[in-house]
Write a protein that holds these residues in place. Sequence first.
Motif, PDB file in Angstrom:
ATOM      1  N   ARG A  62     -54.740  -7.330 -17.687  1.00  0.00           N
ATOM      2  CA  ARG A  62     -56.086  -7.770 -17.326  1.00  0.00           C
ATOM      3  C   ARG A  62     -56.086  -9.265 -17.081  1.00  0.00           C
ATOM      4  O   ARG A  62     -55.531 -10.044 -17.841  1.00  0.00           O
ATOM      5  CB  ARG A  62     -57.092  -7.438 -18.439  1.00  0.00           C
ATOM      6  N   THR A  63     -56.731  -9.671 -15.990  1.00  0.00           N
ATOM      7  CA  THR A  63     -56.938 -11.083 -15.721  1.00  0.00           C
ATOM      8  C   THR A  63     -58.427 -11.305 -15.445  1.00  0.00           C
ATOM      9  O   THR A  63     -59.198 -10.364 -15.309  1.00  0.00           O
ATOM     10  CB  THR A  63     -56.154 -11.559 -14.484  1.00  0.00           C
ATOM     11  N   MET A  64     -58.799 -12.565 -15.335  1.00  0.00           N
ATOM     12  CA  MET A  64     -60.140 -12.882 -14.850  1.00  0.00           C
ATOM     13  C   MET A  64     -60.198 -12.640 -13.342  1.00  0.00           C
ATOM     14  O   MET A  64     -59.169 -12.481 -12.680  1.00  0.00           O
ATOM     15  CB  MET A  64     -60.485 -14.339 -15.172  1.00  0.00           C
ATOM     16  N   GLU A  65     -61.425 -12.637 -12.817  1.00  0.00           N
ATOM     17  CA  GLU A  65     -61.608 -12.473 -11.372  1.00  0.00           C
ATOM     18  C   GLU A  65     -61.337 -13.813 -10.703  1.00  0.00           C
ATOM     19  O   GLU A  65     -62.228 -14.552 -10.308  1.00  0.00           O
ATOM     20  CB  GLU A  65     -63.031 -11.996 -11.068  1.00  0.00           C
ATOM     21  N   ASN A  66     -60.047 -14.114 -10.581  1.00  0.00           N
ATOM     22  CA  ASN A  66     -59.613 -15.408 -10.067  1.00  0.00           C
ATOM     23  C   ASN A  66     -58.298 -15.190  -9.322  1.00  0.00           C
ATOM     24  O   ASN A  66     -57.307 -14.723  -9.895  1.00  0.00           O
ATOM     25  CB  ASN A  66     -59.430 -16.393 -11.227  1.00  0.00           C
ATOM     26  N   ALA A  67     -58.294 -15.509  -8.028  1.00  0.00           N
ATOM     27  CA  ALA A  67     -57.145 -15.209  -7.180  1.00  0.00           C
ATOM     28  C   ALA A  67     -55.878 -15.919  -7.646  1.00  0.00           C
ATOM     29  O   ALA A  67     -54.768 -15.374  -7.527  1.00  0.00           O
ATOM     30  CB  ALA A  67     -57.458 -15.594  -5.738  1.00  0.00           C
ATOM     31  N   VAL A  68     -56.017 -17.130  -8.194  1.00  0.00           N
ATOM     32  CA  VAL A  68     -54.848 -17.889  -8.647  1.00  0.00           C
ATOM     33  C   VAL A  68     -54.216 -17.211  -9.859  1.00  0.00           C
ATOM     34  O   VAL A  68     -52.988 -17.048  -9.937  1.00  0.00           O
ATOM     35  CB  VAL A  68     -55.232 -19.338  -8.968  1.00  0.00           C
ATOM     36  N   HIS A  69     -55.035 -16.812 -10.826  1.00  0.00           N
ATOM     37  CA  HIS A  69     -54.512 -16.127 -12.006  1.00  0.00           C
ATOM     38  C   HIS A  69     -53.831 -14.822 -11.616  1.00  0.00           C
ATOM     39  O   HIS A  69     -52.747 -14.489 -12.123  1.00  0.00           O
ATOM     40  CB  HIS A  69     -55.647 -15.843 -12.987  1.00  0.00           C
ATOM     41  N   ILE A  70     -54.465 -14.057 -10.744  1.00  0.00           N
ATOM     42  CA  ILE A  70     -53.898 -12.766 -10.341  1.00  0.00           C
ATOM     43  C   ILE A  70     -52.548 -12.973  -9.669  1.00  0.00           C
ATOM     44  O   ILE A  70     -51.569 -12.275  -9.987  1.00  0.00           O
ATOM     45  CB  ILE A  70     -54.869 -12.030  -9.401  1.00  0.00           C
ATOM     46  N   GLU A  71     -52.462 -13.941  -8.753  1.00  0.00           N
ATOM     47  CA  GLU A  71     -51.211 -14.196  -8.048  1.00  0.00           C
ATOM     48  C   GLU A  71     -50.121 -14.682  -9.005  1.00  0.00           C
ATOM     49  O   GLU A  71     -48.945 -14.286  -8.880  1.00  0.00           O
ATOM     50  CB  GLU A  71     -51.428 -15.218  -6.934  1.00  0.00           C
ATOM     51  N   ALA A  72     -50.488 -15.525  -9.974  1.00  0.00           N
ATOM     52  CA  ALA A  72     -49.495 -16.046 -10.923  1.00  0.00           C
ATOM     53  C   ALA A  72     -48.840 -14.919 -11.707  1.00  0.00           C
ATOM     54  O   ALA A  72     -47.609 -14.890 -11.870  1.00  0.00           O
ATOM     55  CB  ALA A  72     -50.156 -17.038 -11.871  1.00  0.00           C
ATOM     56  N   TRP A  73     -49.636 -13.978 -12.205  1.00  0.00           N
ATOM     57  CA  TRP A  73     -49.051 -12.897 -12.999  1.00  0.00           C
ATOM     58  C   TRP A  73     -48.300 -11.894 -12.130  1.00  0.00           C
ATOM     59  O   TRP A  73     -47.334 -11.275 -12.568  1.00  0.00           O
ATOM     60  CB  TRP A  73     -50.133 -12.210 -13.839  1.00  0.00           C
ATOM     61  N   ARG A  74     -48.724 -11.768 -10.876  1.00  0.00           N
ATOM     62  CA  ARG A  74     -47.977 -10.908  -9.958  1.00  0.00           C
ATOM     63  C   ARG A  74     -46.591 -11.493  -9.686  1.00  0.00           C
ATOM     64  O   ARG A  74     -45.592 -10.759  -9.596  1.00  0.00           O
ATOM     65  CB  ARG A  74     -48.762 -10.739  -8.658  1.00  0.00           C
ATOM     66  N   GLU A  75     -46.534 -12.825  -9.588  1.00  0.00           N
ATOM     67  CA  GLU A  75     -45.257 -13.493  -9.308  1.00  0.00           C
ATOM     68  C   GLU A  75     -44.234 -13.260 -10.423  1.00  0.00           C
ATOM     69  O   GLU A  75     -43.034 -13.195 -10.160  1.00  0.00           O
ATOM     70  CB  GLU A  75     -45.472 -14.999  -9.119  1.00  0.00           C
ATOM     71  N   VAL A  76     -44.680 -13.145 -11.682  1.00  0.00           N
ATOM     72  CA  VAL A  76     -43.731 -12.951 -12.784  1.00  0.00           C
ATOM     73  C   VAL A  76     -43.510 -11.463 -13.101  1.00  0.00           C
ATOM     74  O   VAL A  76     -42.905 -11.132 -14.118  1.00  0.00           O
ATOM     75  CB  VAL A  76     -44.160 -13.709 -14.058  1.00  0.00           C
ATOM     76  N   GLY A  77     -44.022 -10.578 -12.250  1.00  0.00           N
ATOM     77  CA  GLY A  77     -43.657  -9.169 -12.374  1.00  0.00           C
ATOM     78  C   GLY A  77     -44.665  -8.255 -13.028  1.00  0.00           C
ATOM     79  O   GLY A  77     -44.422  -7.046 -13.143  1.00  0.00           O
ATOM     80  N   ALA A  78     -45.796  -8.812 -13.483  1.00  0.00           N
ATOM     81  CA  ALA A  78     -46.817  -7.946 -14.092  1.00  0.00           C
ATOM     82  C   ALA A  78     -47.613  -7.234 -13.006  1.00  0.00           C
ATOM     83  O   ALA A  78     -47.483  -7.521 -11.812  1.00  0.00           O
ATOM     84  CB  ALA A  78     -47.745  -8.782 -14.966  1.00  0.00           C
TER      85      ALA A  78
ATOM     86  N   ALA B 261     -38.704 -20.794 -17.619  1.00  0.00           N
ATOM     87  CA  ALA B 261     -38.351 -19.572 -16.883  1.00  0.00           C
ATOM     88  C   ALA B 261     -39.590 -18.957 -16.236  1.00  0.00           C
ATOM     89  O   ALA B 261     -39.536 -18.461 -15.096  1.00  0.00           O
ATOM     90  CB  ALA B 261     -37.679 -18.573 -17.808  1.00  0.00           C
ATOM     91  N   PHE B 262     -40.733 -18.980 -16.951  1.00  0.00           N
ATOM     92  CA  PHE B 262     -41.990 -18.504 -16.363  1.00  0.00           C
ATOM     93  C   PHE B 262     -42.463 -19.474 -15.274  1.00  0.00           C
ATOM     94  O   PHE B 262     -42.874 -19.066 -14.183  1.00  0.00           O
ATOM     95  CB  PHE B 262     -43.069 -18.379 -17.441  1.00  0.00           C
ATOM     96  N   ALA B 263     -42.418 -20.766 -15.593  1.00  0.00           N
ATOM     97  CA  ALA B 263     -42.928 -21.780 -14.665  1.00  0.00           C
ATOM     98  C   ALA B 263     -42.153 -21.787 -13.352  1.00  0.00           C
ATOM     99  O   ALA B 263     -42.721 -22.127 -12.296  1.00  0.00           O
ATOM    100  CB  ALA B 263     -42.870 -23.159 -15.321  1.00  0.00           C
ATOM    101  N   SER B 264     -40.899 -21.397 -13.380  1.00  0.00           N
ATOM    102  CA  SER B 264     -40.062 -21.452 -12.176  1.00  0.00           C
ATOM    103  C   SER B 264     -40.535 -20.485 -11.094  1.00  0.00           C
ATOM    104  O   SER B 264     -40.136 -20.605  -9.934  1.00  0.00           O
ATOM    105  CB  SER B 264     -38.603 -21.148 -12.547  1.00  0.00           C
ATOM    106  N   TYR B 265     -41.374 -19.537 -11.458  1.00  0.00           N
ATOM    107  CA  TYR B 265     -41.902 -18.568 -10.485  1.00  0.00           C
ATOM    108  C   TYR B 265     -43.175 -19.067  -9.796  1.00  0.00           C
ATOM    109  O   TYR B 265     -43.716 -18.366  -8.928  1.00  0.00           O
ATOM    110  CB  TYR B 265     -42.219 -17.248 -11.185  1.00  0.00           C
ATOM    111  N   MET B 266     -43.667 -20.228 -10.177  1.00  0.00           N
ATOM    112  CA  MET B 266     -45.010 -20.636  -9.765  1.00  0.00           C
ATOM    113  C   MET B 266     -45.073 -21.390  -8.443  1.00  0.00           C
ATOM    114  O   MET B 266     -46.153 -21.800  -8.015  1.00  0.00           O
ATOM    115  CB  MET B 266     -45.637 -21.494 -10.869  1.00  0.00           C
ATOM    116  N   GLY B 267     -43.951 -21.574  -7.748  1.00  0.00           N
ATOM    117  CA  GLY B 267     -43.954 -22.279  -6.466  1.00  0.00           C
ATOM    118  C   GLY B 267     -44.968 -21.714  -5.474  1.00  0.00           C
ATOM    119  O   GLY B 267     -45.774 -22.468  -4.898  1.00  0.00           O
TER     120      GLY B 267
END
Length: 332
Positions: A175-191, A303-309
């Motif tokens: 679950r994330t907030m309704e926020n495109a940045v948060h959703i994309e960040a967690w998608r980038e790390v595989g969730a 390791a998490f931060a490296s996915y945030m480009g």
Amino acid sequence: MIIKLPNRFLRSAALAAGLCAVFTGPAVAQNLVLKAGHAASTSNTGHKAFEFLGQELAEKTDGRIVVEIFPSSQLGSERELVESIQLGNVDMTFVSSAVLGSFNPQFFALDIPFMFKDRDGVYRVLDGEIGQDLLSSLEQVGIKGLGYWENGFRQLTNNKQEIRSPEDLEGMRMRTMENAVHIEAWREVGANPAPLAFGELFTALQQGTFDAQEGPINLFYDMRFHEVQDYISLTNHVYSPWPVLINPDVYSSLSDEDKVILEEAITNTTEYQRDLARKADEAAISAMPDITITELTPEEIEAFASYMGPVYEMVEERVGKEIIDAILAEVN
């Protein structure tokens, strides 16, 4: 025939007629009840801040201005509360800054993961020119920003396993907030992220609709998420402020003297609430001995931060490079 007038007309008529006026000699002073809603529980530091603010205003105005509080999403979700501020159906609220990105994209700049390292850097940004300019920018969408209370650094929690790496998070329903940045960040790390209103989250976690969620640790405890989540990873991935908002018409209706009183009360309340929030994080950890709390090493966080480009690029496209560079310069 009964004609139902719009809320905004009724508010203006009530203010103009001074329906709650009290007489002090030859002058007329208006009573004002500020209808304040929020999505947190009554034990939360934000609710206590509204109580403190109400006491400050009542004392400084001899009871002319008081705050009536509606907690626990009684007046709607965070998004609905912001919309109600615009419409004039709610006078005051505090919400996660991430929610405001949908109303003013400039606020997405605060959502870049792993940008803030500590509270000192956060406060320099929020209380300085950058943060105040962000609050002022809300006026173009019918919102008056008053200040920033503290929701806190956000942590990752789940009910499956200890998480130390992006690989551990692979495929988890989150679950994330309704926020495109948060959703994309967690998608980038595989969730597998999806938004959900905060007021519905406990039930969704309890029923297994989501495996994981993220948020400040004191809020996690206040909302009793520890009853349905077994693991916390201290990622500190995003600092989440609570912008304090007021309906612009209500603010404009105040006398110059009362505006000064309100702003001073907000400043005092901010200091009080931030201190409560820091202590609440520590108390929450102590109160959950059965929860597995994992403190990540700097290398594991990197390791998490490296996915945030791609997330940085996404935010830069939405808000421009200038504000991001200004925040990073202030933080560093």
